[in-house]
Write an enzyme that holds these catalytic residues in place. Structure first.
Site: not given
Ligand code: NDP
Length: 297
Positions: A54, A98, A121
């Site tokens: 990422k 994460q 997200d």
């Protein structure tokens, strides 16, 4: 009949190039570089690879990323403190925690503490609520990736029967929400489906999947959907990523489904490459939303 394969890798490259151009334009217009803060707690090897990828893709797209690595025994309070600091930092536009988090830390409390404006997200209840009301701030990454594949391959969902197998908060539920809306940021043709969402308690799953014009599968069981469960000519999107004997395989049995479907995403090279691209898209959108004189595309 052999299905046409939908090339997620090529679509992802195209989208990343578009994002890189827009991110450079934002910096040229305003001096602001879209920046993602990634938080990695513990040393799970798969999570380390995901975060590294990422970060690498952010930088390739003319954006910045800042990594916060914390040991596995970090107390929840310390993580909440870090997130509060990042929430208040005007140089950080998106925050990514994460998952999974180590045992003893509540994922719900942590994800709820990320400012909705920086929740790239799209996990925060406020953003999930906005999505369900048809006025999304961000689109959830993997479901958005699925819509991009369909859209860019000329497969509309409007008026079709879409069947989503799986009801997770990350894939199945938000996918169902996007398809059932009256409109989509990708155009009205990419919403307005008649949607059935199936799960492990659905009786006679095959009778339902066989009705799908568009079948989206996200269950985490290798090769589960077989050709006899698919309507001839259907578009089949395989979200699954399963490791079997070291090999990455989807939730769809490729060999039998490719003979029946009209379109099919391979694994690897289907939905996977789109998920990070959509995270970059949300990071750029967050920076545009937080920068008063920017001109979002
Ligand atoms: P979850 O484990 O959170 O959810 C799985 C869902 O599948 C649940 O809703 C479950 O039902 C349902 N399910 C399980 N077994 C069956 C069955 N036999 N029949 C019907 N439904 C069933 O998984 P995720 O949604 O997080 O992930 C699904 C897959 O997608 C995984 O392989 C994951 O690795 C992959 N993935 C891929 C991404 C990408 O970028 N390509 C991103 C995210 C995930 P119930 O709710 O009743 O338990």
């Amino acid at each position: 009949m052999s299905a046409q394969l939908l090339d997620g890798k090529a679509i992802s490259s195209q989208i990343r190039a578009e994002i890189a151009e827009e991110a450079a334009a934002l910096t040229a217009q305003t001096g602001v570089t879209a920046t993602l803060a990634a938080i990695l707690v513990g040393d799970d090897p798969a999570s380390q690879i995901y975060v590294r990828n990422k970060q690498r893709d952010c930088e390739r797209s003319n954006m910045k990323s800042v990594l916060h690595r914390l040991p596995a025994d970090t107390p929840e309070a310390a993580l909440l403190e870090l997130i509060a600091r990042l929430n208040g930092d005007p140089t950080i536009h998106g925050i990514l925690v994460q998952l999974p988090l180590p045992q003893g830390i509540s994922e719900e409390r942590i994800l709820d503490s990320v400012s909705p404006e920086k929740d790239v997200d799209c996990f925060h209840p406020t953003n999930v609520g906005l999505l369900s009301q048809g006025r999304p701030r961000f689109l959830p990454c993997t479901p958005h990736g699925v819509l991009q594949i369909l859209h860019r391959c000329g497969i509309e969902t409007a008026g079709k029967h879409a069947v989503v197998v799986g009801r997770s908060e990350i894939v199945g539920k938000p996918m169902t929400q996007l398809l059932v809306q009256r409109s989509s940021p990708l155009g009205p043709g990419m919403a307005n489906a008649t949607v059935t969402c199936c799960h492990s308690r659905t009786p006679d799953l095959a009778a339902i999947t066989r009705q799908a014009d568009v079948l989206i599968v996200a269950i985490g069981k290798a090769d589960f959907i077989t050709g006899d469960m698919v309507k001839p000519g259907a578009a089949v999107i395989d979200v699954g990523m399963n490791r079997v004997d070291g090999r990455l395989t989807g939730d769809v049995d490729f060999a039998s489904v490719v003979e029946v479907a009209g379109h099919l995403t391979p694994v690897p090279g289907g939905v996977g490459p789109l998920t990070i691209a959509m995270l970059l898209r949300n990071t750029l959108a967050a920076a545009q939303q937080q920068t008063p004189c920017s001109k979002p595309a």
